[in-house]
Design an enzyme around this catalytic site. Sequence first.
Site, PDB file in Angstrom:
ATOM      1  N   LYS A 105      48.240  23.876  68.334  1.00 24.55           N
ATOM      2  CA  LYS A 105      48.532  25.077  69.136  1.00 24.55           C
ATOM      3  C   LYS A 105      49.694  24.873  70.090  1.00 24.55           C
ATOM      4  CE  LYS A 105      45.152  22.561  71.178  1.00 24.55           C
ATOM      5  NZ  LYS A 105      43.915  21.942  70.809  1.00 24.55           N
ATOM      6  N   GLU A 129      45.055  28.539  61.270  1.00 22.82           N
ATOM      7  CA  GLU A 129      43.745  29.035  61.723  1.00 22.82           C
ATOM      8  C   GLU A 129      43.076  28.094  62.714  1.00 22.82           C
ATOM      9  OE1 GLU A 129      41.341  31.381  62.616  1.00 22.82           O
ATOM     10  OE2 GLU A 129      41.925  32.215  60.690  1.00 22.82           O
ATOM     11  N   VAL A 132      43.571  27.961  67.044  1.00 24.56           N
ATOM     12  CA  VAL A 132      42.943  28.774  68.094  1.00 24.56           C
ATOM     13  C   VAL A 132      41.441  28.856  67.844  1.00 24.56           C
ATOM     14  CG1 VAL A 132      42.881  31.020  69.244  1.00 24.56           C
ATOM     15  CG2 VAL A 132      45.040  30.173  68.314  1.00 24.56           C
ATOM     16  N   GLY A 134      39.133  26.709  67.201  1.00 31.77           N
ATOM     17  CA  GLY A 134      38.526  25.805  66.215  1.00 31.77           C
ATOM     18  C   GLY A 134      38.003  26.503  64.987  1.00 31.77           C
ATOM     19  N   GLY A 187      32.532  12.966  76.289  1.00 32.57           N
ATOM     20  CA  GLY A 187      33.602  13.047  75.294  1.00 32.57           C
ATOM     21  C   GLY A 187      34.159  14.451  75.116  1.00 32.57           C
ATOM     22  N   ASP A 201      46.013  24.429  77.676  1.00 35.10           N
ATOM     23  CA  ASP A 201      45.503  24.550  76.308  1.00 35.10           C
ATOM     24  C   ASP A 201      45.121  26.013  76.016  1.00 35.10           C
ATOM     25  OD1 ASP A 201      44.242  23.240  73.806  1.00 35.10           O
ATOM     26  OD2 ASP A 201      42.553  24.334  74.678  1.00 35.10           O
ATOM     27  N   LYS A 205      46.826  28.891  73.296  1.00 35.93           N
ATOM     28  CA  LYS A 205      46.060  29.680  72.320  1.00 35.93           C
ATOM     29  C   LYS A 205      46.233  31.187  72.551  1.00 35.93           C
ATOM     30  CE  LYS A 205      42.729  25.905  71.879  1.00 35.93           C
ATOM     31  NZ  LYS A 205      41.528  25.304  72.502  1.00 35.93           N
ATOM     32  N   GLY A 302      35.747  20.062  67.528  1.00 33.24           N
ATOM     33  CA  GLY A 302      34.840  19.203  66.774  1.00 33.24           C
ATOM     34  C   GLY A 302      35.329  18.999  65.358  1.00 33.24           C
TER      35      GLY A 302
HETATM   36  N1  HSE Z   1      40.549  20.701  74.042  1.00 31.43           N
HETATM   37  C1  HSE Z   1      40.115  21.886  73.384  1.00 31.43           C
HETATM   38  C2  HSE Z   1      38.919  22.473  74.102  1.00 31.43           C
HETATM   39  C3  HSE Z   1      39.683  21.665  71.967  1.00 31.43           C
HETATM   40  O1  HSE Z   1      38.374  21.870  75.038  1.00 31.43           O
HETATM   41  O2  HSE Z   1      38.515  23.556  73.722  1.00 31.43           O
HETATM   42  C4  HSE Z   1      40.714  21.837  70.917  1.00 31.43           C
HETATM   43  O3  HSE Z   1      41.487  22.984  71.016  1.00 31.43           O
END
Ligand code: HSE
Length: 437
Positions: A105, A129, A132, A134, A187, A201, A205, A302
């Site tokens: 992204k 795909e 954005v 997942g 994690g 992030d 997106k 994931g």
């Molecule tokens: N780091 C992102 C989140 C996951 O925490 O949603 C991958 O886009």
Amino acid sequence: MKPINVGLLGIGTVGGGTFNVLARNSEEIARRAGRPIRISVVADKNTALAESVTKGACRVTDDAFAVVSDPEIDIVIELIGGYGVAKELVLQAIHNGKHVVTANKALLAVHGNEIFAEAQKKRVMVAFEAAVAGGIPIIKAVREGLAANRIEWIAGIINGTTNFILSEMRDKSLPFDVVLKEAQALGYAEADPTFDIEGVDAAHKITILSALAFGTSMQFDKAHIEGISKLDAVDIKYAEQLGYRIKLLGVTRRAPEGIELRVHPTLIPAKRLIANVEGAMNAVLVQGDAVGATLYYGKGAGAEPTASAVIADLVDVTRMHTADPENRVPHLAFQPNQLANIPVLPMDEVRTSYYLRLRVEDQPGVLADITRILANEAISIDAVIQKEPDEGEAQTDLILLTHLTREKHINAAIAKIEALPVVAGKVTRLRMEELGK
Ligand code: HSE
């Protein structure tokens, strides 16, 4: 039937998931795609890791540049991330006539215009795909499923790390710093979680969704970005008392003068479905003029959820790769020569409603002074709560909710309110979205 050959760049979490799901569901996937999809080569600096995942099922190399110029390869999957070497590899792959599937992204939000122009020139597809939300097929939904609509707005919880942190802060009344450490231990958050917690992030997106929704180029540099690192747990508590939840939302909206493109902590009514998306889950609400509101929910990160999106793209590319480029689905939903030049509104011009928290002296006339300032800026008040001062305290918290106004008006009012001698310190200002029609 002859398989289509794929080169996979990066065998980390998503790469490993992609390899495993493709192996596990290969027959079903081939029945959908019309021919087998075969990962012929995996490139990763860590060849031992690649060998341990692929177990001799395909070639392994540490030379990703060799993969993007390998004549046997039809599709390159880029799962390296970032905009350094990943950009070079994607452009090189396109230059060599290969289709690209990417989950990147950041790369698309920042360099997408250049990448799509190159892809257009070379008559190849760039599918994204997984970039954005997942595993949620939100790109397909906005680009194809809602193609009849004039999209009015999109609002999304599109960063799982921050949604997990906000959920924990609310559930356990914990401060941000404590929950961030918990998220890192589990994690969810990266060791350097800056892009997640500062909203970058989510901004990548929502930039991509905005371009698809309104048929513009990527305008990441115009996005307004605020994260959750300065959010005080007390505001989550007060919001709850007023019937709201605080979520980090990516919002893009069509306004008469342009497009809104913004990420910030947002109060949303607790009764909305999207307000009840908790933990690391993602959800995207899309308002179209014909369909009304539609909500998409699922895992935004994931190994296998993201692999689900990567492989859906592989199937699409496999089905379409012999079609004339003119007959394929355009990268950004609208035909490339039909992209509109709609400006992103400066934040000052954005219209929304606000939550204000002030520390005030508990004495006559304070509320009158504050409401006069708001009235002079033509800001209408929706609700007020004043807390009982704590035992022996002369000051108390005053919380105000406003109706819709422009950001420049609330900023002007806040500056005047902060100058009042009866107001202590800074005013906390959060934006609110009703997310109704
Ligand atoms: N780091 C992102 C989140 C996951 O925490 O949603 C991958 O886009």
